[in-house]
Structure formats: structure tokens, C-alpha cells
Design an enzyme around this catalytic site. Structure first.
Site, PDB file in Angstrom:
ATOM      1  N   GLU A  82       3.842  -3.337   0.480  1.00  0.00           N
ATOM      2  CA  GLU A  82       4.901  -2.377   0.189  1.00  0.00           C
ATOM      3  C   GLU A  82       4.464  -0.952   0.513  1.00  0.00           C
ATOM      4  O   GLU A  82       5.261  -0.139   0.997  1.00  0.00           O
ATOM      5  CB  GLU A  82       5.296  -2.462  -1.291  1.00  0.00           C
ATOM      6  CG  GLU A  82       5.913  -3.793  -1.702  1.00  0.00           C
ATOM      7  CD  GLU A  82       4.877  -4.767  -2.247  1.00  0.00           C
ATOM      8  OE1 GLU A  82       5.224  -5.580  -3.113  1.00  0.00           O
ATOM      9  OE2 GLU A  82       3.707  -4.725  -1.788  1.00  0.00           O
ATOM     10  N   LYS A  98      -3.674   9.528   5.235  1.00  0.00           N
ATOM     11  CA  LYS A  98      -3.191  10.855   4.835  1.00  0.00           C
ATOM     12  C   LYS A  98      -3.468  11.894   5.926  1.00  0.00           C
ATOM     13  O   LYS A  98      -2.597  12.687   6.281  1.00  0.00           O
ATOM     14  CB  LYS A  98      -3.852  11.294   3.523  1.00  0.00           C
ATOM     15  CG  LYS A  98      -3.413  10.545   2.286  1.00  0.00           C
ATOM     16  CD  LYS A  98      -4.046  11.178   1.052  1.00  0.00           C
ATOM     17  CE  LYS A  98      -3.628  10.483  -0.230  1.00  0.00           C
ATOM     18  NZ  LYS A  98      -4.300   9.178  -0.378  1.00  0.00           N
ATOM     19  N   HIS A 145      -1.541  -2.662  -0.058  1.00  0.00           N
ATOM     20  CA  HIS A 145      -0.519  -3.653  -0.372  1.00  0.00           C
ATOM     21  C   HIS A 145       0.636  -3.478   0.615  1.00  0.00           C
ATOM     22  O   HIS A 145       0.915  -2.372   1.075  1.00  0.00           O
ATOM     23  CB  HIS A 145      -0.027  -3.486  -1.804  1.00  0.00           C
ATOM     24  CG  HIS A 145      -0.955  -4.098  -2.822  1.00  0.00           C
ATOM     25  ND1 HIS A 145      -0.500  -4.703  -3.972  1.00  0.00           N
ATOM     26  CD2 HIS A 145      -2.306  -4.221  -2.844  1.00  0.00           C
ATOM     27  CE1 HIS A 145      -1.531  -5.159  -4.666  1.00  0.00           C
ATOM     28  NE2 HIS A 145      -2.639  -4.870  -4.000  1.00  0.00           N
TER      29      HIS A 145
END
Length: 528
Positions: free
Chosen positions: A113, A461, A111
Site C-alpha cells: 500500500e 524521499k 508494504h
């Protein structure tokens, strides 16, 4: 890279002395200035790769804007305000549980954001490298504690999103008036406990489904009395503008009776749906027709297409960042205090000031009997952490690639409008600032390429962990923070867990407000 510079009058300081002063966020920028800066950056800095296909696809946009205020030494000079986009993200997708990987090389949540925030972390890592290794100008300055850093006092960060975050912030009341403007929903109206609508109220079947973006543009959206309804192209879509109003604490639950009326006599007939599902352990939605469909203030997980996800809603994640900061656990090793957002600006879209306030600041504790206990009452947090009274405003400017805007431009086009499958990440870093992904991997990657661990998103990550390790390797061990010198750390999980203050703050937040938060198994964090 676009940088906006404005000048503000210097306020009087009295007695002829130059007292320290920082312009308030109300005078430093407007919501429209932030939106305009982000939209222009999207057009000029992001390549066509990964952008929506014209007249067929739409996407969402989010960004972090650095705001810097500098004052000339002479008291009679003006304050200069500089605004610069430092990270940006687009995207609407997230992957299901079956596609998650233990190697840390896939983006679980794409998404806009979340992409913008991960891009922001990449920017912060670079800025820390400038300060700690190259001794160059950076957003960080040495902290009071030895070997730690803090944000420069003349800087703040504003978060922008072209649409309200999915989840709790998107549960917005809908009134019976379709074109007539009405008063904003007030705190008094929301201060009840149950949402009910008249039994004879007929609600179309598509409104009973979770957020259907194809029907969103035809839903009724309440308008500010002083803001006339603005039609988009073919007149089928109205996008709301509530200006930049700011309200106080919001009740944890919107409640109405069979005859509940909003101020001005408008009846609340429904709420905008969110596709995010309540997490196990939460009270759950009633599923009743009309305005009773959703329960507000709850933790939610993003929906998947047949394969459930483990990604919390953007509303939930923003609420978490508002307590723990946007930097994450790794960067917290080097920081004296978290990096908080000073404000959130939302583009032109269906919007409720109270829903935003409730979702980002005013959450209640799950299964808590007391309705007065909220996220903002979380206590006993470690030094430097706290619930921020973040400013929330809305712009009157519409994102041209939004669902609403693209739908309005389509003429005699029977093809279905779909969300863009790609996500774009951009960071204000010198090397490879742009990153385009699809399904969590670099766009265009084949199944064979996925097995190549060298090909992965720069904000995954494992890549952010690699950047963090490069930072460590560039600093002599005697200059490492104490939290990194106590024991020999190897895995991503070990580095995260050793950020003790951050983990203590997160544990406290979960116990007092977010007890049902879905946490991924540590098995997904054992990569090196």
C-alpha cells in the site's frame, strides 16, 4: 498499459437542458472490474524481476486506478468511463529503526500500500510537470487561486489492495462455524465495549501469537449467506467474499461477553491477528485468549524482526490519507485542495466491512472518555481538508500471488512458504517507470553500492524531493506559489514545514484523533 472503457446510459436531465452530471461510483465500476484491471496490469506491465518465486514465495499487491467519466454533448448519448492503473506496488517488508538513514535514500516502509502511494506521488509530480511546465494534457487544471492547480472534475482515484491493510482493518471476528455460511457481523453486534470469551474455550497456541501468515489459510473465515464456500485447490483454504456491502459509522470497540453470539447464532470464538503492535500511549491489547486478544480502533506500528520499526500500520496511514490526501506536503504547495481517494477496493481475503469502515473512517480519539468521538468528527480543519466518506468494497477475485492462493497450489511441498523479500514500484511516467527494491534499496545493491548516493529508489524521499526541485527549477519564480516565495528554503524538512495548510491539518488531526502517532525525528529530513 491497459485502459478499460465502458459506456453507461445517460440519465434524464429534464426540461431538455444538458445539466452537468457525474456517474456515481456504484454505476461507474464494480469491485471485480477494478481488481481484474490491477491483476492484469501486474501480469503484463511488471517484469519478472522482483516477483515471488513460484510455489515458494507470496506477496501483496496495491494500486491506484484513475477513473474518468466523459459525457458527449448531446443529451441522448452515453457516459463513457475509462479506468487506468496509474501506480502500483508490491511488498510485505519494512526496515527497523537501526537501518533508517538521514540521507532520505532508503525506503523505510515497503508494504504494498505504501509503495503504491509513493508511486502515485511520483505520477502526480509528472502530471503537474505536464500542466505547469509543458502546458500539455494532464489530470490537473488551473485552480481558482492564482498559481495553484486542482484535479480535473471528471476524474477520481480508486485505491486497490489485494488484502486488508495491516493493523486495525485486519482485526476481524472469527466464528465457530468452519464451513457453514453465516450472516455478516452487524453494527448491533459490534456495539459493545469488551471482548471476552468463555474461560473453558481452548485456543491453539499459534492463535495467541501475532498474525502468523502460515496459519492464516487454515483459520475459519465467515462467509456471506448468498456466497457458498469456495475451496482453493486442496480444500484447506477458504477466502471470504462479502460483496460490496456498505455500512454506516462503526463503533470504536468490538465488545462481547462470555456468551456473545453473532447474528444467526454463530459464536465469536476468536479474531484474526494483526502483527502490528500498539504504539506507546495507546490503551494496548489485552492479550487474552480468543476474541479478547486485540483492542480495536488503536494506532499501531508495524512489527520488526528483532529491530523495532517506526512505520505506522497501513490501516493508520490510509486513515491519515483520508483526511490529508495522498499527495503529501510537497505537492500541496501547488494544489488548491488535497487529492483524495474516492474509494478503496479490497481483493478476496479474510475481510470485515465493519473493520474496514472503523479503521479508515471511524477511529476514536486515543484516551478519549467519550466513545462517540471519532476520526470522522475532526473539526476546524483548513479550507479544502476534511474527513472523506470513502466508499469501501470487496472484490470476489483472488490475487494469484497472495499467500492464500500460493498455499492452495502447493502439493506435497514441505518447504516453508515465505513472503517475497522484494518490492516493486510502477508509475505511469515516461522515464523508468519500474523500480525494484529489497531492504529499502534497489535490488541487487551491495554494501559498497549503498554508500553511493546516486543509486537509490526512484520513490525514496530524496528522489521524490529531487523531482519536486526539478519542477520548481522549470518554472519561473514569479509563478511559484506564495508558500514557496516567502522565504528561502533549502532542506526537505523546510519544504515540508512551509506547506502551512497541510501542516495545520496534520496538527489538528493529531490533536483530535491521532495523538500517539509516531513521528520520525526531524534529523531524518535535513537532506537537500
Amino acid at each position: 498499459m491497459r485502459v478499460f472503457v465502458t459506456s453507461l446510459p445517460q440519465p434524464g436531465v429534464g426540461l431538455g437542458a444538458c445539466a452537468p452530471w457525474r456517474a456515481s461510483s456504484k454505476t461507474m465500476w464494480t469491485a471485480d472490474e477494478i481488481a481484474q484491471l490491477c491483476y492484469k496490469h501486474y501480469e503484463t506491465q511488471l517484469s519478472k524481476q522482483g516477483k515471488p518465486e513460484p510455489n515458494r514465495e507470496w506477496t501483496l499487491l496495491a494500486a491506484v486506478v484513475k477513473v474518468q467519466s466523459t459525457t458527449n454533448q448531446a443529451c441522448n448519448k452515453s457516459v463513457q468511463v475509462t479506468k487506468e492503473v496509474v501506480s502500483m506496488g508490491t511488498g510485505t517488508k519494512c526496515i527497523g529503526l537501526s537501518k533508517m538513514r538521514k540521507t532520505g535514500d532508503v525506503l523505510n516502509d515497503s508494504h504494498a500500500e505504501i509503495i503504491a502511494r509513493r508511486s502515485f506521488q511520483r505520477y502526480l509530480l509528472h502530471q503537474l510537470y505536464l500542466a505547469a511546465v509543458l502546458k500539455e494534457n494532464s489530470v490537473f487544471v488551473p485552480g481558482i487561486e492564482e498559481r495553484l492547480w486542482k484535479l480535473r472534475p471528471d476524474l477520481s482515484f480508486v485505491f486497490f489492495s489485494s488484502h486488508t491493510p495491516c493493523g486495525d482493518a485486519s482485526i476481524i471476528p472469527m466464528l465457530e462455524f468452519e464451513d457453514q455460511p453465516c450472516c455478516p457481523i452487524s453494527r448491533d453486534w459490534a456495539n459493545n465495549q469488551l471482548i471476552e470469551t468463555s474461560d473453558n474455550l481452548k485456543v491453539p497456541e499459534d492463535k495467541r501469537k501475532c498474525e502468523d501468515l502460515d496459519s492464516l489459510v487454515n483459520k475459519k473465515i465467515r462467509l456471506e449467506p448468498r456466497s457458498p464456500a469456495r475451496e482453493l485447490a486442496n480444500g484447506t483454504a477458504h477466502c471470504q467474499n462479502l460483496g460490496a456491502q456498505e455500512f454506516g459509522p462503526v463503533p470504536q470497540s468490538i465488545i462481547n461477553s462470555d456468551t456473545r453470539m453473532a447474528p444467526g447464532g454463530a459464536k465469536v470464538v476468536d479474531v484474526h491477528r494483526t502483527g502490528a503492535k500498539c504504539v506507546p500511549g495507546e490503551a494496548g491489547d489485552s492479550g487474552k485468549p480468543g476474541a479478547a486478544y486485540h483492542q480495536v480502533g488503536l494506532l499501531r506500528v508495524k512489527p520488526g524482526r528483532g529491530d523495532r520499526t517506526c512505520s505506522m500500520s497501513c490501516s493508520d496511514k490510509l486513515a491519515r490519507w483520508n483526511v490529508l490526501g495522498c499527495q503529501g506536503a510537497l505537492l500541496m504547495h501547488f494544489l488548491e485542495e488535497p487529492i483524495y481517494l474516492s474509494a478503496v477496493v479490497i481483493g478476496k481475503c479474510p475481510y470485515s466491512q465493519e473493520a474496514m469502515q472503523r479503521a479508515l473512517i471511524g477511529r476514536h480519539a486515543p484516551n478519549c472518555i467519550s466513545l462517540t468521538f471519532r476520526c470522522q468528527n475532526v473539526s476546524a480543519l483548513p479550507k479544502g481538508f476534511g474527513v472523506q466518506q470513502i466508499k469501501i468494497q470487496q472484490s470476489d477475485l483472488l490475487f494469484e500471488q497472495s499467500r492464500c492462493a500460493v498455499q492452495a497450489k502447493r502439493v506435497n511441498n514441505s518447504a516453508r512458504l515465505v513472503p517475497c523479500g522484494a518490492a516493486i514500484s510502477w508509475s505511469a511516467v515516461p522515464e523508468q517507470p519500474l523500480d525494484v527494491t529489497a531492504n529499502g534499496f534497489p535490488q541487487g545493491m551491495t554494501k559498497k553500492g549503498i554508500r553511493n548516493l546516486q543509486i537509490r529508489s526512484r520513490i525514496s524521499k530524496v528522489e521524490l524531493f529531487r523531482s519536486f526541485q526539478n519542477l520548481l527549477n522549470s518554472i519561473s519564480e514569479d509563478r511559484w506559489p506564495d508558500s514557496l516565495r516567502i522565504q528561502k528554503l533549502k532542506t526537505y524538512q523546510e519544504y515540508k514545514e512551509s506547506a502551512s495548510d497541510y501542516q495545520e491539518a496534520w496538527s489538528t488531526l493529531r490533536k483530535q484523533a491521532f495523538g500517539s502517532w509516531i513521528r520520525n525525528s526531524p534529523d531524518y529530513h535535513q537532506f537537500k
